[in-house]
Enzyme design. Sequence first.
Site, PDB file in Angstrom:
ATOM      1  N   HIS A  69       0.396 -15.521  -1.626  1.00  0.00           N
ATOM      2  CA  HIS A  69       0.208 -14.469  -0.628  1.00  0.00           C
ATOM      3  C   HIS A  69      -1.211 -13.904  -0.641  1.00  0.00           C
ATOM      4  O   HIS A  69      -1.809 -13.707  -1.700  1.00  0.00           O
ATOM      5  CB  HIS A  69       1.275 -13.376  -0.716  1.00  0.00           C
ATOM      6  CG  HIS A  69       1.274 -12.526  -1.941  1.00  0.00           C
ATOM      7  ND1 HIS A  69       0.581 -11.353  -2.019  1.00  0.00           N
ATOM      8  CD2 HIS A  69       1.925 -12.650  -3.126  1.00  0.00           C
ATOM      9  CE1 HIS A  69       0.808 -10.784  -3.199  1.00  0.00           C
ATOM     10  NE2 HIS A  69       1.612 -11.548  -3.899  1.00  0.00           N
ATOM     11  N   GLU A 215       3.501 -10.057   1.703  1.00  0.00           N
ATOM     12  CA  GLU A 215       4.449 -10.215   0.604  1.00  0.00           C
ATOM     13  C   GLU A 215       4.764  -8.874  -0.030  1.00  0.00           C
ATOM     14  O   GLU A 215       5.894  -8.587  -0.386  1.00  0.00           O
ATOM     15  CB  GLU A 215       3.867 -11.170  -0.462  1.00  0.00           C
ATOM     16  CG  GLU A 215       4.856 -11.581  -1.539  1.00  0.00           C
ATOM     17  CD  GLU A 215       4.859 -10.689  -2.783  1.00  0.00           C
ATOM     18  OE1 GLU A 215       5.685 -10.929  -3.669  1.00  0.00           O
ATOM     19  OE2 GLU A 215       4.031  -9.738  -2.872  1.00  0.00           O
ATOM     20  N   GLU A 216       3.727  -8.054  -0.159  1.00  0.00           N
ATOM     21  CA  GLU A 216       3.853  -6.807  -0.921  1.00  0.00           C
ATOM     22  C   GLU A 216       4.712  -5.748  -0.220  1.00  0.00           C
ATOM     23  O   GLU A 216       5.041  -4.727  -0.799  1.00  0.00           O
ATOM     24  CB  GLU A 216       2.465  -6.226  -1.224  1.00  0.00           C
ATOM     25  CG  GLU A 216       1.593  -7.103  -2.114  1.00  0.00           C
ATOM     26  CD  GLU A 216       2.082  -7.176  -3.555  1.00  0.00           C
ATOM     27  OE1 GLU A 216       3.122  -6.573  -3.876  1.00  0.00           O
ATOM     28  OE2 GLU A 216       1.419  -7.856  -4.358  1.00  0.00           O
ATOM     29  N   HIS A 326      -0.644  -4.269  -9.824  1.00  0.00           N
ATOM     30  CA  HIS A 326      -0.203  -3.070  -9.090  1.00  0.00           C
ATOM     31  C   HIS A 326      -0.847  -1.804  -9.671  1.00  0.00           C
ATOM     32  O   HIS A 326      -0.258  -0.729  -9.664  1.00  0.00           O
ATOM     33  CB  HIS A 326       1.326  -2.956  -9.013  1.00  0.00           C
ATOM     34  CG  HIS A 326       1.911  -3.967  -8.072  1.00  0.00           C
ATOM     35  ND1 HIS A 326       2.925  -3.671  -7.186  1.00  0.00           N
ATOM     36  CD2 HIS A 326       1.601  -5.258  -7.854  1.00  0.00           C
ATOM     37  CE1 HIS A 326       3.204  -4.765  -6.475  1.00  0.00           C
ATOM     38  NE2 HIS A 326       2.417  -5.733  -6.870  1.00  0.00           N
TER      39      HIS A 326
HETATM   40 CO    CO Z   1       2.342 -10.913  -5.821  1.00  0.00          CO
END
Ligand code: CO
Length: 355
Positions: A69, A215-216, A326
């Site tokens: 991604h 994706e996130e 993250h």
């Molecule tokens: Co990822």
Amino acid sequence: MRYEPGEETLQLLRTLSEAFGVAGFEDEVRTLIQERIEPYVDEMRVDALGNLIAYRRGRGERVLMLDAHMDEIGFMVSYIEEGGFLRFAPLGGWDARIIPSHALTIKTSSGGFVKGAIGTPPPHILKPEEREKPFPLEELFVDIGATSREEVEKLGIRIGSPAVIAYPFERLNEDVVMGKALDDRVGCAVLIETLRALKDEELEVTVAANFAVCEEVGLRGARTAAFQIEPDLALALEGTVAADVPGVPPTRQPTALGKGPALTVADRSLIPHPKLVEFLLGVARDEEIPCQLKVPPFGSTDAGAIQQTGKGAIAGVVSVPCRYIHSPFSLMRLEDFQHTVRLVVAFTRRCQELL
Ligand code: CO
């Protein structure tokens, strides 16, 4: 043994890490990737959502989808105060405790960038009980140095402008690099390097490379891409959670740095077919590539969406372990990256044995 990364590989990682690509705003990353993979593929297209889908035709009928991604977690301007301060909403899974006091890059409507600071009240003026608690996200603001709403708007910033925490890519030592968005620009780099390595080889399977959007925010791009590609087999290539740091018990360390690519046995989005995991372990053994099994069931990946789209596919995940994903930056070992590329290349050469 130390991995000596080529200057070209390091430059690729740097360029991808520093590119701006918040979920829904992946254009810059996509353009960079298009330029790089053009010599290695037979055709490519961009679909309605913004996925970049590239094909490398094989001899047989079967299709292997390799997915990484392009998007990174970030923010979106949600409100502009009269006095020129900006409020913002998260895009993707942030930990609100670690957002304050970072520098931010905001993309303007003309494609330019404006820097700002996520301001917080100084400790001097906080009451003792306030110092104990994290700042709620809705109380945070961005200070770009403007003094009015008009001034902000003149810069091309409006409600909906995307933003990321600013962080340069750095090499900490021979083996370790640090930068933003390694989740999942490292997966994009693995996929690009895989296409490069296989450039002049004839393959049994057709490789459909998907550089996915969003994706996130819920595995959105991979789902529609898989519908179009109709893969028989798929691997999501990720930068995944490594938590081999002080204070974390081994049962909560999904992966560790320096142990090679991580194979997913189950996460929150899928349980890969056991024969795929066995096959990957076999390839790693034959090629003498170190690898590790990721402790379940943390995280979710595009593989979960791909597995369940259309007629379904045998799907799994191969990841480069990265610490601090993250958060504003993450950290990885170049040898883990190198071993991951080697495993994905070897898998792609042999994967028709599985079908
Ligand atoms: Co990822």
